[in-house]
Design a protein around this motif. Structure first.
Motif, PDB file in Angstrom:
ATOM      1  N   GLN A 117     -11.035  18.959   8.466  1.00  0.00           N
ATOM      2  CA  GLN A 117     -10.265  17.749   8.737  1.00  0.00           C
ATOM      3  C   GLN A 117     -10.534  16.546   7.685  1.00  0.00           C
ATOM      4  N   THR A 118     -11.936  16.438   7.480  1.00  0.00           N
ATOM      5  CA  THR A 118     -12.453  15.192   6.909  1.00  0.00           C
ATOM      6  C   THR A 118     -11.949  15.512   5.452  1.00  0.00           C
ATOM      7  N   LEU A 119     -12.177  16.642   4.805  1.00  0.00           N
ATOM      8  CA  LEU A 119     -11.729  17.087   3.462  1.00  0.00           C
ATOM      9  C   LEU A 119     -10.305  16.823   3.319  1.00  0.00           C
ATOM     10  N   ASP A 120      -9.585  17.383   4.326  1.00  0.00           N
ATOM     11  CA  ASP A 120      -8.048  16.801   3.990  1.00  0.00           C
ATOM     12  C   ASP A 120      -7.816  15.513   3.911  1.00  0.00           C
ATOM     13  N   GLN A 121      -8.378  14.772   4.576  1.00  0.00           N
ATOM     14  CA  GLN A 121      -8.095  13.397   4.552  1.00  0.00           C
ATOM     15  C   GLN A 121      -8.446  12.787   3.205  1.00  0.00           C
ATOM     16  N   LEU A 122      -9.848  13.272   2.644  1.00  0.00           N
ATOM     17  CA  LEU A 122     -10.349  12.709   1.502  1.00  0.00           C
ATOM     18  C   LEU A 122      -9.314  13.199   0.529  1.00  0.00           C
ATOM     19  N   VAL A 123      -8.885  14.463   0.336  1.00  0.00           N
ATOM     20  CA  VAL A 123      -7.992  14.863  -0.672  1.00  0.00           C
ATOM     21  C   VAL A 123      -6.555  13.872  -0.508  1.00  0.00           C
ATOM     22  N   GLN A 124      -6.411  13.686   0.617  1.00  0.00           N
ATOM     23  CA  GLN A 124      -4.881  12.783   0.648  1.00  0.00           C
ATOM     24  C   GLN A 124      -5.299  11.709   0.245  1.00  0.00           C
ATOM     25  N   VAL A 125      -6.390  10.866   0.570  1.00  0.00           N
ATOM     26  CA  VAL A 125      -6.568   9.559   0.231  1.00  0.00           C
ATOM     27  C   VAL A 125      -6.798   9.455  -1.544  1.00  0.00           C
ATOM     28  N   GLY A 126      -7.500  10.523  -1.918  1.00  0.00           N
ATOM     29  CA  GLY A 126      -7.600  10.538  -3.269  1.00  0.00           C
ATOM     30  C   GLY A 126      -6.551  10.645  -4.137  1.00  0.00           C
ATOM     31  N   GLU A 127      -5.255  11.490  -3.781  1.00  0.00           N
ATOM     32  CA  GLU A 127      -4.050  11.775  -4.443  1.00  0.00           C
ATOM     33  C   GLU A 127      -3.195  10.427  -4.104  1.00  0.00           C
ATOM     34  N   GLN A 128      -3.153  10.050  -2.920  1.00  0.00           N
ATOM     35  CA  GLN A 128      -2.209   9.052  -2.603  1.00  0.00           C
ATOM     36  C   GLN A 128      -2.565   7.621  -3.033  1.00  0.00           C
ATOM     37  N   ARG A 129      -3.955   7.217  -2.798  1.00  0.00           N
ATOM     38  CA  ARG A 129      -4.281   6.033  -3.336  1.00  0.00           C
ATOM     39  C   ARG A 129      -4.627   5.801  -4.773  1.00  0.00           C
ATOM     40  N   PHE A 130      -5.180   6.954  -5.447  1.00  0.00           N
ATOM     41  CA  PHE A 130      -5.855   6.835  -6.779  1.00  0.00           C
ATOM     42  C   PHE A 130      -5.065   7.996  -7.808  1.00  0.00           C
ATOM     43  N   GLY A 131      -4.179   8.664  -7.244  1.00  0.00           N
ATOM     44  CA  GLY A 131      -3.572   9.458  -8.285  1.00  0.00           C
ATOM     45  C   GLY A 131      -4.523  10.521  -8.626  1.00  0.00           C
ATOM     46  N   LEU A 132      -5.495  10.841  -8.067  1.00  0.00           N
ATOM     47  CA  LEU A 132      -6.297  12.010  -8.582  1.00  0.00           C
ATOM     48  C   LEU A 132      -5.712  13.435  -8.479  1.00  0.00           C
ATOM     49  N   THR A 133      -5.999  14.174  -9.424  1.00  0.00           N
ATOM     50  CA  THR A 133      -4.990  15.499  -9.641  1.00  0.00           C
ATOM     51  C   THR A 133      -5.783  16.503  -9.526  1.00  0.00           C
ATOM     52  N   GLY A 134      -7.374  16.338  -9.388  1.00  0.00           N
ATOM     53  CA  GLY A 134      -8.231  17.370  -9.248  1.00  0.00           C
ATOM     54  C   GLY A 134      -8.694  18.226 -10.458  1.00  0.00           C
ATOM     55  N   LEU A 135      -9.134  19.255 -10.443  1.00  0.00           N
ATOM     56  CA  LEU A 135      -9.711  20.115 -11.410  1.00  0.00           C
ATOM     57  C   LEU A 135      -8.806  21.354 -11.355  1.00  0.00           C
ATOM     58  N   THR A 136      -8.280  21.985 -12.741  1.00  0.00           N
ATOM     59  CA  THR A 136      -7.665  23.175 -12.806  1.00  0.00           C
ATOM     60  C   THR A 136      -8.779  24.168 -12.884  1.00  0.00           C
ATOM     61  N   VAL A 137      -8.771  25.281 -11.946  1.00  0.00           N
ATOM     62  CA  VAL A 137      -9.666  26.346 -11.540  1.00  0.00           C
ATOM     63  C   VAL A 137      -9.136  27.752 -12.236  1.00  0.00           C
ATOM     64  N   ASP A 138      -9.938  28.237 -13.066  1.00  0.00           N
ATOM     65  CA  ASP A 138      -9.645  29.499 -13.683  1.00  0.00           C
ATOM     66  C   ASP A 138     -10.794  30.580 -13.287  1.00  0.00           C
ATOM     67  N   PRO A 139     -10.296  31.485 -12.508  1.00  0.00           N
ATOM     68  CA  PRO A 139     -11.517  32.656 -12.094  1.00  0.00           C
ATOM     69  C   PRO A 139     -12.145  33.028 -13.390  1.00  0.00           C
ATOM     70  N   ASP A 140     -11.673  33.317 -14.472  1.00  0.00           N
ATOM     71  CA  ASP A 140     -12.002  34.008 -15.717  1.00  0.00           C
ATOM     72  C   ASP A 140     -12.639  33.064 -16.411  1.00  0.00           C
ATOM     73  N   ALA A 157       0.775  -1.107  -0.021  1.00  0.00           N
ATOM     74  CA  ALA A 157      -0.080   0.052   0.004  1.00  0.00           C
ATOM     75  C   ALA A 157       0.870   1.206   0.033  1.00  0.00           C
ATOM     76  N   VAL A 158       1.983   1.079   0.504  1.00  0.00           N
ATOM     77  CA  VAL A 158       2.675   2.277   0.740  1.00  0.00           C
ATOM     78  C   VAL A 158       3.455   2.644  -0.507  1.00  0.00           C
ATOM     79  N   LYS A 159       4.042   1.422  -1.290  1.00  0.00           N
ATOM     80  CA  LYS A 159       4.429   1.693  -2.447  1.00  0.00           C
ATOM     81  C   LYS A 159       3.363   2.401  -3.545  1.00  0.00           C
ATOM     82  N   ALA A 160       2.348   1.709  -3.440  1.00  0.00           N
ATOM     83  CA  ALA A 160       1.262   2.209  -4.503  1.00  0.00           C
ATOM     84  C   ALA A 160       0.942   3.649  -4.317  1.00  0.00           C
ATOM     85  N   ALA A 161       0.998   4.007  -2.878  1.00  0.00           N
ATOM     86  CA  ALA A 161       0.879   5.486  -2.746  1.00  0.00           C
ATOM     87  C   ALA A 161       1.739   6.441  -2.957  1.00  0.00           C
ATOM     88  N   GLN A 162       2.794   5.821  -3.091  1.00  0.00           N
ATOM     89  CA  GLN A 162       4.086   6.795  -3.451  1.00  0.00           C
ATOM     90  C   GLN A 162       3.961   6.904  -4.987  1.00  0.00           C
TER      91      GLN A 162
END
Length: 325
Positions: free
Chosen positions: A148-171, A16-21
């Protein structure tokens, strides 16, 4: 990979650690590439909070959850606590700047989704990450707890699944979130993983289990297949069970390993993670020999369902160690 004895637990953790890295490295590379290309495909901050119904759930939640963790706010117009919670979730979603997406679901207009998620009271907040649903909290919650819950969710999404999120542009013009991002090149196991998801959606649990096992036969450390197999096997175990009878037997037989294991499975499916873990840890203390080993193995399997990075799993691992030694 399912642990069969205590010596296997370390192997599971290292995998799990290797996959997360590896997932984290891929996420960082994807963000760097997006920045290099000038942030193409950016969405407006207004697109980070969306209303979702049953017809658009697959597109707006399931598909989007392969890019970014999707937080689901189950609410209703008559629900006063919802009116307090929803604005906080909306504000924080914008503040997280593309690292989460907020999907608002009116339970009165979407009864089927409410039933599918097992919602018994609102407000209720869930998340979907890479197609996998997990409960976050129910009822009123303070902003510090939500952060705290959202921070953990973002961390799990990034580390376990490599989710990069959305790019936001105010314009950017609002409405961009409805268009799916360009698909990446298919991975070697994408077809098998998609087959497993289709089997789950159709209720073919044996088919889903076999599809995930097919992936793991070639790639034992595949994090998506490991999680999917654990979840599919859990659903298969509780399928057809009589919850009232299972809980009655567990209450009458606190030292019966099989009764407590069956009840713990139901606890977890119902979103009562701490109850499931606590039940089995207490049973470890009451049993010995093969019964104790069976309880311990099932607890390790449930850890796989929730995820090694979840703080509830980390705390339960410590409690299990105390109960064992």
């Amino acid at each position: 990979m399912q642990p069969r004895n205590m010596s296997m637990s370390g192997v599971v953790d290292l995998a799990a650690v290797k996959a997360a890295q590896e997932a984290k490295a891929k996420a960082e590379q994807a963000r760097a590439e997006t920045a290099r290309q000038g942030g193409g495909g950016a969405v407006s901050p207004a697109d980070l909070v969306i209303d979702v119904d049953e017809a658009g759930f697959e597109r707006d939640v399931l598909q989007r959850s392969t890019e970014v963790p999707v937080v689901i706010d189950f609410w209703a117009e008559w629900c006063e606590p919802c009116k307090q919670l929803s604005p906080v979730l909306e504000r924080l979603t914008v503040e997280y700047n593309g690292r989460i997406l907020l999907a608002k679901i009116d339970v009165d207009a979407n009864q089927m989704l409410m039933q599918q998620f097992g919602i018994q009271g609102i407000p209720a907040v869930f998340a979907v990450v890479a197609g996998q649903a997990l409960p976050l909290f129910q009822g009123a919650a303070g902003e510090a707890q939500i952060r705290q819950t959202l921070d953990q969710l973002v961390q799990v999404g990034e580390q376990r699944f490599g989710l990069t999120g959305l790019t936001v542009d105010p314009d950017a013009e609002p409405g961009g979130v409805a268009a799916a991002a360009p698909a990446e090149a298919a991975g070697p196991y994408d077809a098998l993983l998609e087959a497993a998801v289709r089997a789950l959606d159709s209720g073919d649990l044996p088919g889903a289990v076999q599809a995930y096992k097919n992936v793991l036969a070639d790639d034992p450390g595949n994090p998506e297949a490991t999680l999917g197999l654990a979840q599919a096997e859990l659903l298969q175990r509780v399928q057809g069970a009589d919850p009232q009878q299972v809980r009655k037997e567990a209450a009458e037989k606190p030292g019966d390993a099989a009764a407590q294991i069956a009840a713990a499975d139901l606890d977890l499916v119902g979103g009562h993670v701490e109850d499931a873990f606590g039940r089995l840890i207490e049973t470890v203390g009451r049993t010995a020999g093969d019964d104790r080993d069976a309880v311990r193995v099932r607890l390790l399997e449930l850890f796989e369902v929730v995820g090694a990075d979840d703080p509830r799993v980390i705390a339960a691992r410590r409690a299990l160690a105390r109960a064992l030694f």
